[in-house]
Design an enzyme around this catalytic site. Structure first.
Site, PDB file in Angstrom:
ATOM      1  N   SER A 169      -8.228  -7.307   1.958  1.00 31.58           N
ATOM      2  CA  SER A 169      -7.844  -8.468   1.173  1.00 31.58           C
ATOM      3  C   SER A 169      -8.317  -9.752   1.868  1.00 31.58           C
ATOM      4  O   SER A 169      -9.500  -9.885   2.173  1.00 31.58           O
ATOM      5  CB  SER A 169      -6.334  -8.456   0.934  1.00 31.58           C
ATOM      6  OG  SER A 169      -5.946  -9.461   0.016  1.00 31.58           O
ATOM      7  N   ASP A 269      -8.157  -3.754  -9.587  1.00 27.02           N
ATOM      8  CA  ASP A 269      -7.983  -4.972  -8.803  1.00 27.02           C
ATOM      9  C   ASP A 269      -8.559  -6.150  -9.577  1.00 27.02           C
ATOM     10  O   ASP A 269      -9.713  -6.101 -10.013  1.00 27.02           O
ATOM     11  CB  ASP A 269      -8.711  -4.812  -7.461  1.00 27.02           C
ATOM     12  CG  ASP A 269      -8.458  -5.956  -6.496  1.00 27.02           C
ATOM     13  OD1 ASP A 269      -7.968  -7.023  -6.926  1.00 27.02           O
ATOM     14  OD2 ASP A 269      -8.755  -5.785  -5.301  1.00 27.02           O
ATOM     15  N   HIS A 299      -4.639  -3.762  -6.188  1.00 33.32           N
ATOM     16  CA  HIS A 299      -4.912  -4.454  -4.933  1.00 33.32           C
ATOM     17  C   HIS A 299      -3.892  -4.027  -3.870  1.00 33.32           C
ATOM     18  O   HIS A 299      -2.695  -4.224  -4.038  1.00 33.32           O
ATOM     19  CB  HIS A 299      -4.856  -5.963  -5.149  1.00 33.32           C
ATOM     20  CG  HIS A 299      -5.414  -6.767  -4.022  1.00 33.32           C
ATOM     21  ND1 HIS A 299      -6.765  -6.946  -3.862  1.00 33.32           N
ATOM     22  CD2 HIS A 299      -4.815  -7.429  -3.003  1.00 33.32           C
ATOM     23  CE1 HIS A 299      -6.974  -7.698  -2.788  1.00 33.32           C
ATOM     24  NE2 HIS A 299      -5.804  -8.003  -2.251  1.00 33.32           N
TER      25      HIS A 299
END
Length: 327
Positions: A169, A269, A299
């Site tokens: 991320s 995502d 995610h």
């Protein structure tokens, strides 16, 4: 970004469970407990960990994870890891990231260094990038100096020719920029590869996946916008090079010099279009890219779904084994 237990709210600060203070700082509600380093291996844990100071003036540090079963002559690869948290949350000691590094250390196996970097908005980008390259310098200095060597980073145990940068991320964004900065180190230090797990990038123009998944439970669009508002330098928009790697910037001409990259992407995502664009850009500039796309998911799913955890670990293990002929 957000915890899987979060529900969608119109307040993006509530998504992150933070409160903006009048002075521009954040009050952060603890979502995940903090784990101390593990000085002794106990069942079912087979990983030792300890903290070392990186830069006392910045209050940065590194948590080193070492497989308990490793021999003094193991020659393990080194993974420098940057945790997620939207640039504004969490720590190398946060339970999910601590546990993830333990799993990585045993599964690969490897010596994993998790970096405690400074958070925005108190320290806006490029502060986290500066802390990241500090960590790379620390490893380089361990490699070239026999003085004050950390006992877990000896050449017998750690293979300095196989040092990888990794992040998930926002940590993937940090790993990417740290890899670019590492190209200019003096004295130089070669990074063998870069592992970008659902890396966080953005841009002013909305992508189809951002719009389609604008109300995503983990990474809703309004929270994504807030993240960049808090993390980018004052006055910058989402086409700043820190956010949008497709926009020409000061490092754009260096991208082709990056080492092999693993990019992991999930179809569920909201950032999936950004991640596919990143892969195309890297490939177009001659970077050796291994792309792993998985249908569905969301995610950060690998932190919560055991099947995806194993897939993540296996992808990383296979990538590291493929670099330098699996040395």
């Amino acid at each position: 970004m957000a915890d899987t237990g979060s529900s969608i709210t119109d307040d993006p600060y509530a998504v992150f469970q933070v409160v903006l203070n009048p002075d521009g700082t954040l009050t952060r509600t603890t979502i995940f407990p903090l784990c101390p380093p593990r000085a002794e291996a106990e069942q079912p844990h087979h990983v030792l960990s300890k903290d070392v100071t990186l830069n006392p003036s910045k209050k940065t540090w590194i948590r080193i994870f070492r497989p308990h079963f490793s021999t003094p002559t193991a020659h393990l690869p080194i993974i420098i890891d940057f945790h997620g948290g939207a640039f504004i949350r969490h720590s190398a000691a946060s339970a999910p990231f601590h546990a993830s590094c333990e799993r990585m250390a045993t599964h690969v196996p490897a010596i994993v260094l998790s970096v405690e970097y400074r958070l925005a908005p108190e320290y806006r980008l490029p502060a986290a990038y500066d802390d990241a390259i500090d960590a790379v310098r620390w490893v380089r200095d361990q490699a070239i100096s026999n003085l004050h060597r950390d006992t877990w980073m000896t050449p017998d145990l750690a293979d300095f020719s196989r040092c990888f940068l990794m992040g998930s991320s926002s940590g993937g964004n940090i790993a990417y920029h740290a890899a670019l900065l590492a190209l200019d180190l003096d004295p130089p230090f070669k990074i063998a590869g870069v592992i970008l797990n659902e890396p966080c990038f953005g841009g002013e123009q909305r992508t189809e996946s951002e719009l389609r998944l604008a109300q995503d439970r983990i990474a809703p669009l309004h929270a994504n916008d807030l993240m960049w508002q808090l993390a980018l330098p004052g006055g910058a928009n989402r086409d700043h090079e820190f956010c949008n790697p497709i926009t020409p910037g000061s490092h754009h001409d260096r991208v082709g010099s990056l080492p092999p990259c693993l990019v992991r992407v999930y179809g569920g995502d909201p950032l999936v279009d950004r991640e596919h664009s990143l892969v195309r850009m890297l490939e177009g500039r001659g970077v050796d890219v291994v792309s792993r796309f998985r249908e569905g998911g969301y995610h950060g799913v690998e932190f919560f779904d055991p099947q995806e955890t194993l897939a993540f670990l296996t992808d990383v293990q296979d990538f590291i084994s493929s670099v330098n002929g699996g040395r």
